[in-house]
Design an enzyme around this catalytic site. Structure first.
Site, PDB file in Angstrom:
ATOM      1  CG  ASP A   1      -1.895   1.051   1.386  1.00 14.60           C
ATOM      2  OD1 ASP A   1      -2.479   1.152   0.278  1.00 14.60           O
ATOM      3  OD2 ASP A   1      -2.021   2.509   2.025  1.00 14.60           O
TER       4      ASP A   1
ATOM      5  CE1 TYR B   1       0.620   8.121   3.014  1.00 12.40           C
ATOM      6  CE2 TYR B   1       1.627   5.847   2.209  1.00 12.40           C
ATOM      7  CZ  TYR B   1       0.283   6.343   2.732  1.00 12.40           C
ATOM      8  OH  TYR B   1      -1.107   6.012   2.935  1.00 12.40           O
TER       9      TYR B   1
ATOM     10  CG  HIS C   1      -5.026   9.724   0.274  1.00 12.73           C
ATOM     11  ND1 HIS C   1      -3.134   9.763   0.447  1.00 12.73           N
ATOM     12  CD2 HIS C   1      -4.898   9.357   1.471  1.00 12.73           C
ATOM     13  CE1 HIS C   1      -2.947   9.614   1.077  1.00 12.73           C
ATOM     14  NE2 HIS C   1      -4.040   9.611   1.780  1.00 12.73           N
TER      15      HIS C   1
END
Ligand SMILES: NC(=O)c1ccc[n+]([C@@H]2O[C@H](COP(=O)([O-])OP(=O)(O)OC[C@H]3O[C@@H](n4cnc5c(N)ncnc54)[C@H](OP(=O)(O)O)[C@@H]3O)[C@@H](O)[C@H]2O)c1
Length: 330
Positions: free
Chosen positions: A55, A60, A124
């Site tokens: 994931d 990130y 998201h």
């Protein structure tokens, strides 16, 4: 939603999504997995521990290292593990919700990973920011987001996500952090239905209502922060995380397991998919040693009851326009 007692879970167990693609139940999370560590942990996970589901997210800022880890593992497996055996998820960040930015965003992620397609692409958060490249989280003094993109709807973004399936850039599309009403909005207009909603879910936030609803509309839930190993400033994990809860510790001791293994098994027996994160090789291994024991109904029930006394949502950003400060009400 819970698994059938007769279903034997293994590291290879997959759920069938509503678009008929298959997603491994247990994956590896990569949020806050530091550069210099994440490539190696992804490599180890795939090559030596049997993880097939990773994931990720554009936010990130480590998709390139994850991609390196994936490539290295496939190479070193000498053809035993293939790209199609893997299930890679990544996410559309809030500043790319404008329909004209969605294709750019997935192509940027693909470039980072050096992959040809993504297995699952998620919105998201159900919140659109203006596409101010240099600052993703700029806030007003009251903590509301400064660059909220007025007029960009989640349904417009969804239609742009559907195009990515047509273009074969992604195999499946889904949601993250969506409430029931927001999922309904998408389902009502969808040409391609969302297959997954990835949400915060752990023994202190067991999301019973959303679980029932997801089952009704055939959406698979993925638990994020599944171990809830989080704290706010001035708190200690020992006080906030179910990893240190005496009831879970007692069940763990009785089975000669760790609390993390008990919690992971609890998610699996509820029929959930989950993505515990670690950059620690020993924990990577520990977190997948969960297929050779079973929690009884009584043990499951004891963990189910914990939310009543310990209800806690860790991630509830203040990103809406003035007047609507938090995304979630609790
Ligand atoms: N969609 C979203 O908005 C969203 C939000 C949050 C997270 N996510 C995804 O969900 C994944 C998991 O969530 P998370 O990373 O927040 O939390 P988590 O997986 O519940 O917990 C991760 C933390 O627990 C530690 N840990 C891992 N295994 C352990 C074990 N066996 N014993 C004790 N500690 C252990 C890790 O430390 P070490 O790494 O130091 O070992 C890390 O500090 C993320 O990585 C990300 O991929 C998605």
């Amino acid at each position: 939603m819970s698994i059938d007692e007769d279903e034997i879970l293994t590291m290879d167990s997959r759920v069938i999504l509503s678009d008929k693609n298959q997603m491994p139940r247990l994956g590896l999370g990569t949020w806050r997995s530091e550069p210099g560590k994440v490539e190696n942990i992804v490599f180890e996970a795939i090559l030596n521990c049997g993880y097939r589901h990773i994931d990720c997210a554009w936010l990130y800022k480590n998709e390139n290292e994850v991609g390196n880890g994936i490539r290295k593992a496939l190479e070193q497996s000498q053809g035993k593990i293939k790209r199609e055996d893997l299930f890679i998820t990544t996410k559309l960040w809030n500043q790319h919700h404008q329909p004209e930015d969605v294709e750019w965003a997935i192509r940027d992620s693909l470039k980072n990973f050096q992959l040809d397609y993504i297995d699952l692409y998620l919105i998201h958060w159900p919140v659109a920011f203006k596409n101010i490249k240099e600052n993703q989280w700029s806030q007003n003094q009251d903590k509301t987001i400064r660059y909220y993109a007025e007029g960009v709807t989640i349904t417009d973004t969804w239609k742009a996500m559907e195009n990515l399936v047509d273009f074969k850039l992604v195999r499946s599309i889904g949601l993250s952090n969506f409430k029931q009403s927001e999922i309904d909005e998408i389902i009502n207009i969808a040409r391609i239905k969302p297959v997954v909603n990835q949400i915060e879910l752990h023994p202190y936030l067991n999301q019973q209502e959303l679980r029932l609803y997801a089952k009704k509309v055939n959406i698979i839930l993925t638990s994020y922060c599944p171990l809830a190993n989080l704290k706010r400033p001035n708190e200690r994990e020992e006080e906030t995380s179910p990893l240190y809860n005496p009831i879970i510790e007692k069940i763990a001791k009785s089975k000669n397991r760790t609390s993390a293994q008990i919690i992971i098994r609890w998610h699996l027996q509820h029929g959930l998919t989950l993505i515990p994160k670690t950059v620690t090789p020993q924990r990577l291994y520990e977190n997948c040693q969960v297929f050779d024991f079973y929690l009884s109904d009584n043990e499951m029930n004891q963990i189910d009851q914990l939310e009543k006394t310990h209800h806690r949502r860790f991630l509830n950003p203040q990103v809406l326009p003035p007047g609507n400060k938090y995304i979630f009400d609790d």
